[in-house]
Design an enzyme around this catalytic site. Structure first.
Site, short mmCIF file in Angstrom:
data_model
loop_
_atom_site.label_atom_id
_atom_site.label_comp_id
_atom_site.label_asym_id
_atom_site.label_seq_id
_atom_site.Cartn_x
_atom_site.Cartn_y
_atom_site.Cartn_z
N TRP A 304 0.75 -1.27 -0.03
CA TRP A 304 0.04 -0.03 0.07
C TRP A 304 0.81 1.23 0.01
O TRP A 304 0.40 2.19 -0.31
CB TRP A 304 -0.91 0.04 1.24
CG TRP A 304 -0.11 0.32 2.57
CD1 TRP A 304 1.05 -0.47 3.08
CD2 TRP A 304 -0.51 1.20 3.60
NE1 TRP A 304 1.21 0.17 4.36
CE2 TRP A 304 0.53 1.09 4.62
CE3 TRP A 304 -1.62 2.26 3.72
CZ2 TRP A 304 0.66 1.96 5.77
CZ3 TRP A 304 -1.42 3.19 4.93
CH2 TRP A 304 -0.34 2.79 5.80
N ASP A 305 2.29 1.09 0.24
CA ASP A 305 3.29 2.18 0.32
C ASP A 305 3.02 3.13 -0.88
O ASP A 305 2.91 4.13 -0.95
CB ASP A 305 4.65 1.78 0.26
CG ASP A 305 4.85 0.87 1.47
OD1 ASP A 305 3.76 0.04 1.84
OD2 ASP A 305 5.95 0.68 1.87
N GLU A 429 1.12 -2.11 12.66
CA GLU A 429 1.47 -3.49 12.74
C GLU A 429 1.65 -3.85 14.09
O GLU A 429 2.15 -5.04 13.91
CB GLU A 429 2.63 -3.73 11.55
CG GLU A 429 1.85 -3.49 10.26
CD GLU A 429 3.02 -3.70 9.22
OE1 GLU A 429 4.22 -3.84 9.45
OE2 GLU A 429 2.65 -4.24 8.07
N LYS A 526 3.41 0.95 16.11
CA LYS A 526 4.62 0.77 15.19
C LYS A 526 4.75 1.98 14.18
O LYS A 526 5.83 2.40 13.89
CB LYS A 526 4.62 -0.30 14.37
CG LYS A 526 5.79 -0.56 13.50
CD LYS A 526 5.84 -1.87 12.69
CE LYS A 526 6.82 -1.94 11.70
NZ LYS A 526 6.52 -3.26 10.83
N GLN A 527 3.49 2.56 14.16
CA GLN A 527 3.44 3.81 12.93
C GLN A 527 2.03 4.22 12.91
O GLN A 527 1.19 3.96 13.67
CB GLN A 527 3.64 3.04 11.61
CG GLN A 527 2.57 2.17 10.89
CD GLN A 527 2.97 1.09 9.98
OE1 GLN A 527 3.52 0.06 10.57
NE2 GLN A 527 2.83 1.36 8.85
O1 IFM Z 1 3.82 -1.28 4.23
C1 IFM Z 1 4.90 -1.04 4.96
C2 IFM Z 1 3.94 -1.46 6.28
O2 IFM Z 1 3.23 -0.46 6.74
C3 IFM Z 1 5.17 -1.27 7.50
N1 IFM Z 1 5.93 -2.44 7.38
C4 IFM Z 1 6.82 -2.25 6.06
C5 IFM Z 1 5.75 -2.21 4.95
C6 IFM Z 1 6.55 -1.91 3.59
O3 IFM Z 1 7.34 -0.67 3.73
#
Ligand code: IFM
Length: 657
Positions: A304-305, A429, A526-527
């Site tokens: 999805w990046d 995640e 994580k984000q």
């Molecule tokens: O898509 C990302 C995910 O959101 C976090 N881990 C790494 C992936 C690839 O960049």
């Protein structure tokens, strides 16, 4: 005066061999070549990739279950195109005395100068000018100049393409996987044994013995061509070089950002944009690997990046590239339809990570369960339409929009509370398999509304669209009335808070030190998750502020996809200093190797994020009712920001000061 289009070794925080290989890697959307040493050393990891060219192997699960992803897909590291065999008067035991690297980002050309010497002190200069051609995407071009520095004598030079043999790494890091592929070889054709993909090559190889006088130079040009079809244009180094310069000139005219006030940031952002331009697939069948075409991290998978972090940059400044990245999704729609069927759902479910469209995530809680990818893709189609005005493309793609909406209406359900979506993982995640992840529900709602709008536009006045409307209207969002914050999901707030105070620095990223089961028990991110949704939709600032203050301290930013997004939110909140800190981290993340793994390849999503930090953040860009508007959110360190956007085919130059 600093030339902020030129990158040298002095700009790097970590000059390890593999970091240099990544950061100076060259790519053209099809071919990627890491900037490995001409005479590799033990740590070297020379790589050449062809975007979308992968080998597959069965995933061996200890305990399998119905519907798990079946095969790995791993982008193949093909050849070492940079190695050279050199000998001076028969002595091939040369040591490297110095190296100088200059990446001219303005022209898309890399120049490297290596000085090699024999044990008895004879020195040669090996200068390499190279580029992956954006004019002829099958070609990697090199011009080699050899100079005898302090002797007259014989220099032997042999230049060939060396097939890669891979050693399994013993280091534990789930973010990288290398495989050894014995390509089947027949004439100029190479085929992967399992995925049965073929490519053809045309390599200029040579072996020469030069008799050379002190101070004299000999020059060679060399073209390596790699193509899926056995069809090669006849190309010439100088013409390709001229075209390369022209293409980059046009690129910068449309996509450059000028920052006045901070030279490091200026170079950092250009470096990021340079890599974005280089690694984006252009043929509608390949996409943008999480690490670009610069390394083996994440096996060359597309996530999805692309849609959420990279496409805004392409949509606003390179709409043709945006269109081909979106077309890739159109081309894999049949696989997404099969996947939804396999899961017993309607419509289409796009793979979380993939190359050929099939799910390849062996860990479904942080893979397939990230169903938000469906809505991320639709969001990008919608943004593309808004910014380019290309309604025809969207109409051609209406099936994709409808099929993703069909997935939501079958995956979610109506309850007393509204339309709920259970059993998902949101962007964060470190929190998996939850009910009503806010980001997912918000994005799904948007997906459903867009499908309704499109269905109405196409006069497909059907019952399904009414159902989609109902799902979207009644979408459930969990909200904590006491704290007045958006719940990341139904149970996030009931969890214990992660013990940040007693977590040693060396235990980050947590994913390398704690079992997922432990991480999932806690309030720890994580984000960016809820805050990412707030970047994409218009939410009152008071709400963004409360959510920011709640979630940011719980966020480790272990994912590189995080800081830029918090930076945009901080800009929106008028917290300029904080926004600047986040942006700075994003802008120079790979140059300074802040994540500690630039050796695996660039962090492409973060590079796109740094564009978002500047344009959505500092320039406060919004697009409402067909109009863009900007706002001056510049921190004191930045005196002015100038950039160009292409809106409905028209270039608009914007200056914020
Ligand atoms: O898509 C990302 C995910 O959101 C976090 N881990 C790494 C992936 C690839 O960049």
């Amino acid at each position: 005066m600093i030339n902020d289009f030129i990158l040298t070794l002095d700009d790097l925080g970590n000059t390890s061999v593999q970091n240099i290989e990544t950061l100076f890697a060259q790519a053209n959307g099809a071919i990627g070549v890491r900037a490995s040493l001409p005479m590799p050393v033990k740590e070297s990891n020379p790589c050449t990739f062809l975007n979308g060219f992968y080998e597959s192997n069965e995933i061996n699960y200890g305990e399998n279950a119905y519907g798990y992803a079946k095969n790995h897909q791993t982008m193949v590291n093909l050849f070492d195109l940079r190695s050279v065999e050199l000998a001076i008067d028969g002595d091939d035991n040369l040591s490297l005395c110095s190296m100088n690297v200059e990446l001219d980002m303005k022209r898309g050309i890399l120049t490297e100068i290596f000085i090699y010497k024999t044990a008895d002190g004879k020195k040669i200069e090996y200068e390499l000018e190279s580029f992956t051609s954006h004019f002829n995407r099958n070609t990697y071009a090199q011009k080699i100049r050899i100079r005898a520095i302090n002797f007259s004598g014989k220099i032997q030079i042999t230049k060939k393409a060396i097939p890669i043999s891979v050693e399994e790494s013993l280091e534990f890091d789930p973010r990288i996987k290398k495989i050894s592929v014995n390509l089947l070889h027949e004439g100029n054709k190479f085929t992967t044994p399992n995925s049965c993909l073929s490519l053809h090559v045309r390599f200029d190889t040579f072996s020469e013995e030069l008799l050379i006088d002190e101070g004299e130079t000999s020059t060679f040009t060399q073209l390596y061509q790699i193509s899926r079809e056995n069809k090669f244009d006849s190309v010439h180094y100088d013409e390709l070089k001229e075209q390369q310069i022209e293409i980059f000139k046009n690129f910068w005219e449309s996509s450059d950002i000028e920052i006045e006030g901070d030279a490091q940031l200026q170079k950092g952002i250009r470096f990021n944009l340079y890599h974005l331009f280089n690694s984006a697939g252009r043929d509608g069948f390949s996409n943008f690997c999480a690490k670009g075409l610069t390394g083996e991290g994440y096996e060359g998978h597309y996530f999805w990046d692309t849609e959420i972090y990279l496409l805004p940059f392409f949509i606003y400044t390179q709409p043709e590239i945006a269109k081909s990245l979106l077309t890739y999704r159109t081309n894999i729609l049949p696989k997404a339809q099969d996947r939804a069927k396999e899961l017993g759902m309607n419509g289409a479910l796009f793979a979380w990570r993939t190359i050929n469209g099939e799910e390849t995530s062996a860990y479904y809680p942080a893979g397939t369960a990230q169903v938000h990818i469906n809505a991320d893709i639709t969001y990008a189609f919608e943004l593309y339409e808004k910014v380019t005005g290309d309604a025809e493309f969207i109409e051609i793609n209406s099936e994709l929009i409808f099929e993703t909406a069909r997935f939501w209406s079958s995956y979610g359900f109506f309850s007393k509370r509204g339309f709920e979506i259970h059993g998902v993982t949101g962007p964060d995640e470190y929190t998996a398999l939850v009910n009503n992840n806010y980001y997912t529900n918000k994005m799904a709602q948007n997906n459903l509304y867009y499908a309704v709008q499109l269905s109405n536009r196409l006069n497909e006045n059907n019952d399904e669209a009414k159902l989609w409307q109902r799902c979207a209207d009644q979408m459930y969002f969990s909200f904590d009335e006491t704290l007045m914050i958006t719940n990341q999901d139904d149970t996030f707030l009931s969890k214990e808070i992660w013990d940040f105070e007693n977590t040693p620095e060396e235990n980050y990223p947590l994913l390398l030190h704690y079992h997922p089961m432990i991480i999932y028990k806690y309030q720890v991110l994580k984000q960016a998750d809820t805050i990412l949704a707030h970047m994409l939709f218009d939410v009152p600032v008071e709400q963004v502020a409360r959510d920011f203050d709640f979630y940011e301290p719980l966020t480790t930013h272990d994912s590189s996809l995080s800081k830029a997004v918090y930076g945009v939110a901080a800009s929106k909140l008028g917290r300029k200093e904080l926004a600047y800190q986040f942006f700075k981290e994003a802008a120079i993340m790979d140059l300074e190797d802040h994540q500690g793994n630039a050796s695996h390849g660039i962090h492409a999503a973060n590079m796109g994020g740094s564009w978002l930090g500047l344009i959505y953040g500092f320039a406060g860009l919004t697009f409402t009712n067909g109009e863009i508007s900007v706002k001056n959110n510049l921190p004191k360190e930045i005196k002015s920001l100038s950039f160009t956007l292409t809106i409905k085919g028209e270039k608009k130059k914007i200056i914020i000061k």
